[in-house]
Design a protein around this motif. Sequence first.
Motif, PDB file in Angstrom:
ATOM      1  N   MET A   1      -4.536  25.950 -55.733  1.00 56.29           N
ATOM      2  CA  MET A   1      -5.629  26.359 -56.603  1.00 56.29           C
ATOM      3  C   MET A   1      -6.437  25.110 -56.973  1.00 56.29           C
ATOM      4  N   ALA A   2      -7.729  25.238 -56.892  1.00 59.62           N
ATOM      5  CA  ALA A   2      -8.631  24.111 -57.143  1.00 59.62           C
ATOM      6  C   ALA A   2      -8.508  23.600 -58.580  1.00 59.62           C
ATOM      7  N   ALA A   3      -8.357  24.505 -59.541  1.00 62.32           N
ATOM      8  CA  ALA A   3      -8.263  24.083 -60.943  1.00 62.32           C
ATOM      9  C   ALA A   3      -7.077  23.148 -61.135  1.00 62.32           C
TER      10      ALA A   3
ATOM     11  N   LEU B   1     -12.798  25.990 -63.948  1.00 65.39           N
ATOM     12  CA  LEU B   1     -12.263  26.738 -62.813  1.00 65.39           C
ATOM     13  C   LEU B   1     -11.155  27.706 -63.234  1.00 65.39           C
ATOM     14  N   TYR B   2     -10.311  27.304 -64.181  1.00 65.06           N
ATOM     15  CA  TYR B   2      -9.288  28.222 -64.695  1.00 65.06           C
ATOM     16  C   TYR B   2      -9.959  29.434 -65.342  1.00 65.06           C
ATOM     17  N   ALA B   3     -11.006  29.203 -66.124  1.00 63.87           N
ATOM     18  CA  ALA B   3     -11.706  30.313 -66.784  1.00 63.87           C
ATOM     19  C   ALA B   3     -12.355  31.243 -65.759  1.00 63.87           C
ATOM     20  N   GLU B   4     -12.959  30.672 -64.739  1.00 64.13           N
ATOM     21  CA  GLU B   4     -13.571  31.498 -63.684  1.00 64.13           C
ATOM     22  C   GLU B   4     -12.505  32.314 -62.955  1.00 64.13           C
ATOM     23  N   ALA B   5     -11.386  31.686 -62.657  1.00 58.30           N
ATOM     24  CA  ALA B   5     -10.303  32.393 -61.980  1.00 58.30           C
ATOM     25  C   ALA B   5      -9.758  33.517 -62.862  1.00 58.30           C
ATOM     26  N   ALA B   6      -9.693  33.277 -64.160  1.00 61.28           N
ATOM     27  CA  ALA B   6      -9.211  34.311 -65.078  1.00 61.28           C
ATOM     28  C   ALA B   6     -10.135  35.529 -65.044  1.00 61.28           C
TER      29      ALA B   6
ATOM     30  N   LEU C   1      -3.514  41.725 -65.497  1.00 59.79           N
ATOM     31  CA  LEU C   1      -3.514  41.190 -66.854  1.00 59.79           C
ATOM     32  C   LEU C   1      -2.638  39.947 -67.001  1.00 59.79           C
ATOM     33  N   ALA C   2      -1.465  39.945 -66.399  1.00 56.07           N
ATOM     34  CA  ALA C   2      -0.561  38.800 -66.539  1.00 56.07           C
ATOM     35  C   ALA C   2      -1.194  37.528 -65.974  1.00 56.07           C
ATOM     36  N   GLU C   3      -1.792  37.630 -64.812  1.00 55.35           N
ATOM     37  CA  GLU C   3      -2.435  36.464 -64.206  1.00 55.35           C
ATOM     38  C   GLU C   3      -3.645  36.027 -65.036  1.00 55.35           C
TER      39      GLU C   3
ATOM     40  N   LEU D   1      -4.071  32.290 -66.746  1.00 48.95           N
ATOM     41  CA  LEU D   1      -5.208  31.422 -66.442  1.00 48.95           C
ATOM     42  C   LEU D   1      -6.053  31.152 -67.686  1.00 48.95           C
ATOM     43  N   THR D   2      -6.181  32.145 -68.542  1.00 50.02           N
ATOM     44  CA  THR D   2      -6.920  31.958 -69.794  1.00 50.02           C
ATOM     45  C   THR D   2      -6.218  30.940 -70.680  1.00 50.02           C
ATOM     46  N   ARG D   3      -4.891  31.010 -70.733  1.00 46.02           N
ATOM     47  CA  ARG D   3      -4.124  30.022 -71.523  1.00 46.02           C
ATOM     48  C   ARG D   3      -4.280  28.617 -70.952  1.00 46.02           C
ATOM     49  N   GLN D   4      -4.301  28.500 -69.635  1.00 45.92           N
ATOM     50  CA  GLN D   4      -4.490  27.192 -69.013  1.00 45.92           C
ATOM     51  C   GLN D   4      -5.858  26.616 -69.384  1.00 45.92           C
ATOM     52  N   ALA D   5      -6.891  27.432 -69.304  1.00 42.71           N
ATOM     53  CA  ALA D   5      -8.237  26.982 -69.664  1.00 42.71           C
ATOM     54  C   ALA D   5      -8.286  26.582 -71.135  1.00 42.71           C
ATOM     55  N   ALA D   6      -7.679  27.374 -71.999  1.00 42.70           N
ATOM     56  CA  ALA D   6      -7.675  27.071 -73.437  1.00 42.70           C
ATOM     57  C   ALA D   6      -6.928  25.772 -73.719  1.00 42.70           C
ATOM     58  N   ARG D   7      -5.818  25.564 -73.031  1.00 42.83           N
ATOM     59  CA  ARG D   7      -5.037  24.337 -73.228  1.00 42.83           C
ATOM     60  C   ARG D   7      -5.871  23.104 -72.879  1.00 42.83           C
ATOM     61  N   LEU D   8      -6.574  23.163 -71.757  1.00 43.79           N
ATOM     62  CA  LEU D   8      -7.392  22.021 -71.348  1.00 43.79           C
ATOM     63  C   LEU D   8      -8.588  21.845 -72.268  1.00 43.79           C
TER      64      LEU D   8
END
Length: 48
Positions: free
Chosen positions: A1-3, A18-23, A29-31, A35-42
Amino acid sequence: MAAYLHERDGDLETAARLYAEAARLAPDLAERDHLTRQAARLNARLRG
């Protein structure tokens, strides 16, 4: 994954975007949540 690769390279802004776009495109829903949590963390690291 690019993100993930951008995150590993230290480009957190691009990785978060990129995480937000992928989300938005995630098929389930699980994925989407993961991905939303990853974007929020960054984004939190970028602000903090």
